[in-house]
Scaffold this active site. Structure first.
Site, PDB file in Angstrom:
ATOM      1  N   ARG A 148       0.837  -1.527   0.224  1.00  0.00           N
ATOM      2  CA  ARG A 148       0.405  -0.356  -0.472  1.00  0.00           C
ATOM      3  C   ARG A 148       0.903   1.190  -0.333  1.00  0.00           C
ATOM      4  NH1 ARG A 148      -2.138  -3.688   4.238  1.00  0.00           N
ATOM      5  NH2 ARG A 148      -4.739  -4.206   3.317  1.00  0.00           N
ATOM      6  N   LYS A 173      -2.581  -2.104   7.467  1.00  0.00           N
ATOM      7  CA  LYS A 173      -3.421  -1.590   7.775  1.00  0.00           C
ATOM      8  C   LYS A 173      -3.896  -2.495   8.945  1.00  0.00           C
ATOM      9  CE  LYS A 173      -7.970  -0.806   5.405  1.00  0.00           C
ATOM     10  NZ  LYS A 173      -8.432  -0.836   4.053  1.00  0.00           N
ATOM     11  N   HIS A 242      -1.810   2.259  -5.886  1.00  0.00           N
ATOM     12  CA  HIS A 242      -2.774   1.465  -5.698  1.00  0.00           C
ATOM     13  C   HIS A 242      -2.894   0.667  -7.173  1.00  0.00           C
ATOM     14  CE1 HIS A 242      -4.436   0.175  -1.533  1.00  0.00           C
ATOM     15  NE2 HIS A 242      -5.478  -0.067  -2.456  1.00  0.00           N
ATOM     16  N   ARG A 245      -0.156  -1.923  -7.009  1.00  0.00           N
ATOM     17  CA  ARG A 245      -1.132  -2.546  -6.036  1.00  0.00           C
ATOM     18  C   ARG A 245      -2.120  -3.862  -6.652  1.00  0.00           C
ATOM     19  NH1 ARG A 245      -1.110  -4.832  -0.559  1.00  0.00           N
ATOM     20  NH2 ARG A 245      -3.485  -4.318   0.147  1.00  0.00           N
ATOM     21  N   HIS A 268      -4.168  -8.871   3.869  1.00  0.00           N
ATOM     22  CA  HIS A 268      -6.441  -8.726   3.795  1.00  0.00           C
ATOM     23  C   HIS A 268      -5.765  -9.114   5.487  1.00  0.00           C
ATOM     24  CE1 HIS A 268      -7.190  -7.918  -0.932  1.00  0.00           C
ATOM     25  NE2 HIS A 268      -6.212  -6.808   0.070  1.00  0.00           N
ATOM     26  N   TYR A 277      -9.606 -10.723  -6.921  1.00  0.00           N
ATOM     27  CA  TYR A 277      -9.814 -10.757  -7.671  1.00  0.00           C
ATOM     28  C   TYR A 277      -9.115 -11.712  -9.215  1.00  0.00           C
ATOM     29  CZ  TYR A 277      -6.611  -6.834  -5.641  1.00  0.00           C
ATOM     30  OH  TYR A 277      -7.021  -5.653  -4.801  1.00  0.00           O
TER      31      TYR A 277
END
Length: 299
Positions: A148, A173, A242, A245, A268, A277
C-alpha cells in the site's frame, strides 16, 4: 463542547490509541460523525441517548436526497454504528439504534489494473537523475511486493533485509505487521537507489525513500511523482500507486491461482477482500473463451 461532540472525540481517541486506526480513517470518521451530529442538533437531539431509529432513517433519507452515493452512505453508517457500539459497551446507551439499519448496496467496482506491456513501459526505463533512480525503486517495490502507499512511505532502512530479498511492513492496515518478498528487478532498483541515497538524505534520516529535502517521502509526493511519470510516458490512464498494488495481485493470482498466498502477501484480514481479484482473472478467461471457442465467436 456539547455531549455529542465529546462522545465523538472519545470514540476517535479510542480508535487511534487502542485500534491504531490510520490517520485517513480517523479523518473520514470525524467528518462523518460531525455531520451526523449537526443533523441531530437540527432535529433537537442534544445527546446520543436520544438518537432513535427514526432519526437515523431520517438522516439516511436526507443524505440520499443530497445525492450521496451508496458507498459513501455505507461508510457514514459504519462510523455511526461504531460510535453507538462504543457508547453501548460503555453503558451510555441502552441499545444501538443503527444496528438494524441496512444501507443501500453499492455496486462492487473491480479495481483497475495495468497490462503487462504497460508495466514494462513504466519500469523498463533508464533513470536520468538521482530522483528518477529513487522513483524507479519505489515503482518496482510497489509492483514487486504489492505494498500500500502508506506502507511504502513508512519503510525505514532497517525494514529491508541485508540481501534486500525481504521487506518488513510495519505500518500495515490495522497495525498488522507482515514480511513480504522482494523480486529481482526490485532488488536491483533498490540497490541502485541505496548507492546514491546517502547524498540525498538528511543526517539521521531513517526513511528508505526521501524527498528532495532529504526527509521521508509523503504519500502525496509519491502520488504526484507517479502521475508525472505516467504523463511523460504518454500513458492513456491516470497512474496512481494503488494501481500497481492491484496489478501485482491480479498478475500473481492469474499466474499462480493461489488465493491464500495472495491474501497473505497483500495483508488482507479477510480472504473475501482478496476474492475480488478472482473476478478480474475470470474476465480475462471469459475474453479468451469468447475469442477462441467455435460456438462463442460471432459469424
Amino acid at each position: 463542547m456539547d455531549g455529542l461532540t465529546a462522545a465523538i472525540e472519545r470514540y476517535l481517541a479510542m480508535l487511534e490509541h487502542e485500534r491504531r486506526a490510520s490517520p485517513h480513517t480517523l479523518k473520514a470518521y470525524a467528518l462523518d460523525l460531525r455531520r451526523v451530529a449537526a443533523y441531530c442538533r437540527g432535529c433537537g437531539i442534544c445527546r446520543w441517548q436520544d438518537l432513535s431509529e427514526g432519526a437515523v432513517r431520517g438522516y439516511i433519507s436526507e443524505r440520499r436526497r443530497a445525492g450521496l452515493s451508496a458507498r459513501s452512505l455505507q461508510r457514514e453508517l459504519s462510523a455511526l454504528r461504531g460510535l453507538c457500539d462504543f457508547l453501548f459497551k460503555a453503558r451510555e446507551l441502552e441499545d444501538n439504534p443503527v444496528r438494524r439499519m441496512r444501507p443501500p448496496k453499492a455496486p462492487r467496482a473491480l479495481p483497475g489494473t495495468l497490462k503487462l506491456e504497460e508495466i514494462h513501459a513504466l519500469l523498463d526505463v533508464t533513470p536520468a537523475s538521482a530522483w528518477e533512480v529513487r522513483d524507479l525503486a519505489m515503482w518496482e517495490l510497489l509492483y514487486s511486493s504489492g505494498l500500500r502507499l502508506s506502507e511504502l512511505v513508512a519503510l525505514d532502512l532497517a525494514d529491508l533485509a541485508a540481501d534486500k530479498s525481504l521487506v518488513r511492513v510495519r505500518a500495515g492496515k490495522g497495525g498488522k505487521e507482515r514480511v513480504v518478498p522482494v523480486g529481482r528487478c526490485a532488488r536491483e532498483a533498490i540497490a541502485a537507489w541505496l548507492e546514491i541515497r546517502p547524498s540525498c538524505a538528511a543526517l539521521g534520516e531513517n526513511a528508505l525513500f526521501v524527498s528532495r529535502r532529504g526527509r521521508r517521502m509523503s504519500s502525496r509526493g509519491v502520488q504526484l511523482r507517479l502521475l508525472r511519470w505516467g504523463r511523460r510516458l504518454g500513458s492513456e490512464r491516470r497512474l496512481h500507486p494503488h494501481l500497481l498494488r492491484h496489478s501485482f495481485a491480479s498478475h500473481l493470482l492469474e499466474a499462480s491461482g493461489d488465493l491464500r498466498a495472495v491474501q497473505e502477501l497483500l495483508g488482507h484480514a479477510d480472504i473475501a477482500t482478496t476474492q475480488i481479484y478472482t473476478h478480474l482473472d475470470f474476465q480475462s478467461l471469459a475474453k479468451v473463451y469468447d475469442q477462441a471457442h467455435p460456438r462463442a465467436r460471432r459469424r
